[in-house]
Design a protein around this motif. Structure first.
Motif, PDB file in Angstrom:
ATOM      1  N   THR A  98       0.808  -1.499  -0.089  1.00 57.53           N
ATOM      2  CA  THR A  98       0.076   0.167   0.209  1.00 57.53           C
ATOM      3  C   THR A  98       0.826   1.279  -0.384  1.00 57.53           C
ATOM      4  N   ARG A 128       6.353   2.272  -0.111  1.00 51.96           N
ATOM      5  CA  ARG A 128       5.301   1.513   0.774  1.00 51.96           C
ATOM      6  C   ARG A 128       5.623   0.910   1.528  1.00 51.96           C
ATOM      7  N   ASP A 151      -7.854   0.391   2.422  1.00 50.56           N
ATOM      8  CA  ASP A 151      -7.031   0.472   0.692  1.00 50.56           C
ATOM      9  C   ASP A 151      -7.516  -0.251  -0.334  1.00 50.56           C
ATOM     10  N   ALA A 154      -4.903  -0.874  -2.869  1.00 52.13           N
ATOM     11  CA  ALA A 154      -3.283  -2.036  -2.505  1.00 52.13           C
ATOM     12  C   ALA A 154      -4.064  -3.136  -3.172  1.00 52.13           C
TER      13      ALA A 154
END
Length: 179
Positions: A98, A128, A151, A154
């Protein structure tokens, strides 16, 4: 009973669906190292196989029996896979990448009961956060939905680990996987 060709086709179809479902299940149990369960399933598999193939071989002059056998075989693969999906034996590892490095997504997942290992990585577009999460297969889609909720962008990859050593999960895993 076996003089009725329609009944014969139905019996052969059902027998082969059962046989191939047992075959699929036995194969999966063998791969997951559930040896005694695999041996038990194989007993039933062999019995049903001999019954079905005997009916077809004794009536080879009726093409519909061979067609029923083939359709039953294909259907059995699907049924066996559905049974395996419902059983969801074993564990999966989910890797999540993510860009939300500053947010505490790992802690949010831990609060939902998942064990999360997290580290910082560097991708093409900068820093990340990578997370690795081990969970029983039956929880795979709940975990993936949880990550997407935190997210939606992701990058998520799941795979099945073959062996385990160390970590806080090992005692529970060993108990679950004991043959």
């Amino acid at each position: 009973m076996f003089e009725n060709p329609i009944l014969m086709v139905i019996i052969i179809l059902v027998i082969n669906i059962i046989y191939v479902s047992f075959y699929t299940l036995r194969t999966i149990l063998t791969l997951k190292n559930y040896r005694y369960a695999a041996a038990l399933v194989s007993m039933f598999e062999a019995f049903v196989y001999v019954l079905g193939i005997g009916l077809v071989i004794n009536n080879l002059h009726q093409i519909e029996n061979i067609v029923a056998y083939a359709i039953g075989f294909a259907s059995g693969v699907i049924v066996g896979m559905k049974i395996e999906e419902k059983l969801a034996l074993g564990y999966i590892t989910v890797t999540v990448i993510t860009s939300r490095v500053r947010e505490n997504l790992a802690e949010a997942l831990r609060e939902r009961g998942y064990g999360v290992t997290v580290w910082t990585a560097h991708g093409r577009q900068g820093e990340r956060m990578m997370m690795e999460i081990l969970t029983p297969r039956k929880n795979e889609w709940n975990l993936i939905d949880s990550v997407k909720g935190l997210d939606p962008n992701a990058f998520i990859v799941s795979h099945e680990p073959k062996s385990f050593h160390g970590g806080f999960w090992v005692k529970a895993i060993r108990k679950d996987m004991r043959p």
